[in-house]
Scaffold this active site. Structure first.
Site, PDB file in Angstrom:
ATOM      1  N   ASN A 230       1.510  -1.347  -0.161  1.00 43.97           N
ATOM      2  CA  ASN A 230       0.173  -0.291   0.043  1.00 43.97           C
ATOM      3  C   ASN A 230       0.884   1.001  -0.204  1.00 43.97           C
ATOM      4  O   ASN A 230       1.598   1.554   0.592  1.00 43.97           O
ATOM      5  CB  ASN A 230      -1.063  -0.177   1.784  1.00 43.97           C
ATOM      6  CG  ASN A 230      -1.687   0.822   1.394  1.00 43.97           C
ATOM      7  OD1 ASN A 230      -1.401   2.072   1.132  1.00 43.97           O
ATOM      8  ND2 ASN A 230      -3.078   0.771   1.529  1.00 43.97           N
TER       9      ASN A 230
ATOM     10  N   THR B 263      -8.828   6.370   9.031  1.00 39.46           N
ATOM     11  CA  THR B 263      -7.798   5.010   8.568  1.00 39.46           C
ATOM     12  C   THR B 263      -8.938   4.178   8.437  1.00 39.46           C
ATOM     13  O   THR B 263     -10.075   4.243   9.629  1.00 39.46           O
ATOM     14  CB  THR B 263      -6.556   4.219   9.086  1.00 39.46           C
ATOM     15  OG1 THR B 263      -6.170   2.963   8.152  1.00 39.46           O
ATOM     16  CG2 THR B 263      -6.580   4.012  10.208  1.00 39.46           C
TER      17      THR B 263
ATOM     18  N   ARG C 190      -8.948   8.551  -1.124  1.00 39.42           N
ATOM     19  CA  ARG C 190     -10.349   9.565  -0.277  1.00 39.42           C
ATOM     20  C   ARG C 190     -10.821  10.665  -0.586  1.00 39.42           C
ATOM     21  O   ARG C 190     -10.662  11.077  -1.357  1.00 39.42           O
ATOM     22  CB  ARG C 190      -9.894   9.700   0.818  1.00 39.42           C
ATOM     23  CG  ARG C 190      -9.461   8.360   1.895  1.00 39.42           C
ATOM     24  CD  ARG C 190      -9.060   8.475   3.425  1.00 39.42           C
ATOM     25  NE  ARG C 190      -8.412   7.805   4.015  1.00 39.42           N
ATOM     26  CZ  ARG C 190      -9.448   6.436   4.256  1.00 39.42           C
ATOM     27  NH1 ARG C 190     -10.338   6.789   4.485  1.00 39.42           N
ATOM     28  NH2 ARG C 190      -9.195   4.964   5.208  1.00 39.42           N
TER      29      ARG C 190
ATOM     30  N   GLU D 112      -9.234   0.508  -3.032  1.00 37.26           N
ATOM     31  CA  GLU D 112      -9.419  -0.302  -1.764  1.00 37.26           C
ATOM     32  C   GLU D 112     -10.505   1.491  -1.913  1.00 37.26           C
ATOM     33  O   GLU D 112     -10.110   2.427  -1.774  1.00 37.26           O
ATOM     34  CB  GLU D 112      -8.763   0.022  -0.668  1.00 37.26           C
ATOM     35  CG  GLU D 112      -7.922  -1.139  -0.733  1.00 37.26           C
ATOM     36  CD  GLU D 112      -6.949  -1.031   0.693  1.00 37.26           C
ATOM     37  OE1 GLU D 112      -6.953  -1.941   1.581  1.00 37.26           O
ATOM     38  OE2 GLU D 112      -6.508   0.100   1.668  1.00 37.26           O
TER      39      GLU D 112
ATOM     40  N   HIS E 114      -4.426  -4.196   8.207  1.00 41.49           N
ATOM     41  CA  HIS E 114      -4.092  -3.404   8.947  1.00 41.49           C
ATOM     42  C   HIS E 114      -3.630  -3.817   9.926  1.00 41.49           C
ATOM     43  O   HIS E 114      -4.117  -4.238  11.192  1.00 41.49           O
ATOM     44  CB  HIS E 114      -6.051  -3.039   9.041  1.00 41.49           C
ATOM     45  CG  HIS E 114      -5.466  -1.550  10.035  1.00 41.49           C
ATOM     46  ND1 HIS E 114      -6.149  -0.811   9.551  1.00 41.49           N
ATOM     47  CD2 HIS E 114      -5.980  -0.521  10.884  1.00 41.49           C
ATOM     48  CE1 HIS E 114      -6.475   0.179   9.971  1.00 41.49           C
ATOM     49  NE2 HIS E 114      -5.750  -0.297  11.148  1.00 41.49           N
ATOM     50  N   ASP E 115      -2.155  -2.929  10.457  1.00 37.06           N
ATOM     51  CA  ASP E 115      -1.727  -3.388  11.722  1.00 37.06           C
ATOM     52  C   ASP E 115      -0.598  -4.720  11.720  1.00 37.06           C
ATOM     53  O   ASP E 115       0.153  -4.894  12.329  1.00 37.06           O
ATOM     54  CB  ASP E 115      -2.090  -2.974  12.637  1.00 37.06           C
ATOM     55  CG  ASP E 115      -2.472  -1.561  13.049  1.00 37.06           C
ATOM     56  OD1 ASP E 115      -2.075  -0.613  11.888  1.00 37.06           O
ATOM     57  OD2 ASP E 115      -3.372  -1.701  14.315  1.00 37.06           O
TER      58      ASP E 115
ATOM     59  N   ARG F  46       4.863  18.794   1.133  1.00 31.22           N
ATOM     60  CA  ARG F  46       5.877  19.585   0.344  1.00 31.22           C
ATOM     61  C   ARG F  46       5.329  19.945  -0.956  1.00 31.22           C
ATOM     62  O   ARG F  46       5.073  21.209  -1.429  1.00 31.22           O
ATOM     63  CB  ARG F  46       7.049  18.958   0.580  1.00 31.22           C
ATOM     64  CG  ARG F  46       7.768  18.684   1.323  1.00 31.22           C
ATOM     65  CD  ARG F  46       8.364  19.900   1.998  1.00 31.22           C
ATOM     66  NE  ARG F  46       9.468  20.715   1.263  1.00 31.22           N
ATOM     67  CZ  ARG F  46      10.497  20.687   1.550  1.00 31.22           C
ATOM     68  NH1 ARG F  46      10.994  20.077   2.366  1.00 31.22           N
ATOM     69  NH2 ARG F  46      11.505  21.791   0.866  1.00 31.22           N
TER      70      ARG F  46
ATOM     71  N   HIS G 101      -5.326   3.989  -1.292  1.00 31.30           N
ATOM     72  CA  HIS G 101      -7.049   4.077  -1.505  1.00 31.30           C
ATOM     73  C   HIS G 101      -7.381   5.205  -1.511  1.00 31.30           C
ATOM     74  O   HIS G 101      -6.906   6.046  -0.486  1.00 31.30           O
ATOM     75  CB  HIS G 101      -6.916   3.440   0.342  1.00 31.30           C
ATOM     76  CG  HIS G 101      -8.452   3.547   0.830  1.00 31.30           C
ATOM     77  ND1 HIS G 101      -8.795   3.034   2.173  1.00 31.30           N
ATOM     78  CD2 HIS G 101      -9.317   4.398   0.862  1.00 31.30           C
ATOM     79  CE1 HIS G 101      -9.741   3.152   2.801  1.00 31.30           C
ATOM     80  NE2 HIS G 101     -10.559   4.114   1.818  1.00 31.30           N
TER      81      HIS G 101
ATOM     82  N   HIS H  78       1.196   1.156   5.781  1.00 32.79           N
ATOM     83  CA  HIS H  78       2.223   1.558   6.952  1.00 32.79           C
ATOM     84  C   HIS H  78       3.361   1.296   7.452  1.00 32.79           C
ATOM     85  O   HIS H  78       3.954   2.068   8.195  1.00 32.79           O
ATOM     86  CB  HIS H  78       1.405   2.222   7.495  1.00 32.79           C
ATOM     87  CG  HIS H  78       1.551   3.033   9.350  1.00 32.79           C
ATOM     88  ND1 HIS H  78       1.147   4.574   9.568  1.00 32.79           N
ATOM     89  CD2 HIS H  78       2.290   2.892  10.476  1.00 32.79           C
ATOM     90  CE1 HIS H  78       2.502   5.412  10.052  1.00 32.79           C
ATOM     91  NE2 HIS H  78       2.440   3.919  10.697  1.00 32.79           N
TER      92      HIS H  78
END
Length: 238
Positions: free
Chosen positions: A7, A100, A45, A70, A190-191, A18, A43, A214
């Site tokens: 991801n 998230t 948004r 996603e 996730h995580d 920036r 993903h 992440h």
């Protein structure tokens, strides 16, 4: 074999801080593939705070592994999938203000809505995955929607893992076995990180795909992107 989809949202977050084009999201995706990623996940948004819709269009021209988009299936998302026709669309129930993803679909309450969405997306030739909590009651309704896969929401697993890893994984094993018995493919995300990924894979060897962003990007700050992707790949080669 469980595929690793990288991801790259966090790469876009750094770029956007920036306002220029460094790091270049498209180049990072190409490099991630070259370094061993078996898929690229984004993903987008509504506020475009990380991945922008134009990024998705640009990436669709160059990604050669599995492209996974996603998002919440609003009008703009559905139009994007129709235009891009990615390998996979992962449906998440996030409101626009969510930082998230933090919960799976209630496939009982939203079964009719999801059924229509799934049928439309599959009509574009796109595989569909539904983001779901590891609770048995949601799986048969998920199957009824016609989805190809479910993606297990693994934050609770990651939180509990440091306390009791066996207790953490047990509901996921049970949910995955149920999904498999229903003929659903199984993704997870996730995580997930270098500490907990291998144990999940050992207990659910038939996982189709994990999507990690992440933690992988954080690790890459220390180990480098190429080395990090290979480290994550090794956790899955069991």
């Amino acid at each position: 074999m469980t595929k690793l989809s990288v991801n790259i949202n966090k790469i876009a977050t750094i770029r956007n801080a920036r306002g220029a084009n460094n790091p270049n999201v498209v180049q990072v995706a190409l490099d991630a593939e070259r370094f061993g990623a078996q898929g690229i996940t984004v993903h987008p948004r509504p506020d475009e705070r990380h991945i922008r819709y134009q990024d998705v269009l640009d990436l669709s021209e160059v990604v050669t592994t599995e492209f996974n988009i996603e998002g919440y299936p609003d009008t703009r998302f559905m139009e994007l999938i129709k235009r891009v026709k990615p390998a996979q669309a992962t449906l998440v129930p996030d409101p626009p203000t969510a930082i998230t993803s933090n919960a799976g679909w209630d496939t009982i309450t939203h079964q009719s809505f999801l059924k229509d969405v799934v049928a439309e997306l599959q009509g574009y030739g796109t595989r569909v995955s539904i983001f779901i909590d590891p609770e048995e009651k949601y799986f048969e309704p998920a199957k009824t929607t016609g989805t190809d896969r479910v993606e297990l929401y693994t934050e609770p697993y990651a939180v509990q893992f440091t306390k009791n890893k066996q207790e953490a994984v047990n509901p996921y094993v049970k949910a995955a076995e149920l999904a498999r018995s229903l003929g659903l493919g199984i993704n997870a995300g996730h995580d997930l990180d270098l500490h907990n990924l291998k144990f999940l894979k050992e207990n659910i060897p038939f996982l189709d795909e994990v999507s990690i962003g992440h933690a992988l990007v954080c690790d890459a700050l220390y180990y480098g992107l190429e080395n990090t992707i290979q480290m994550y790949r090794r956790q899955l080669e069991i």
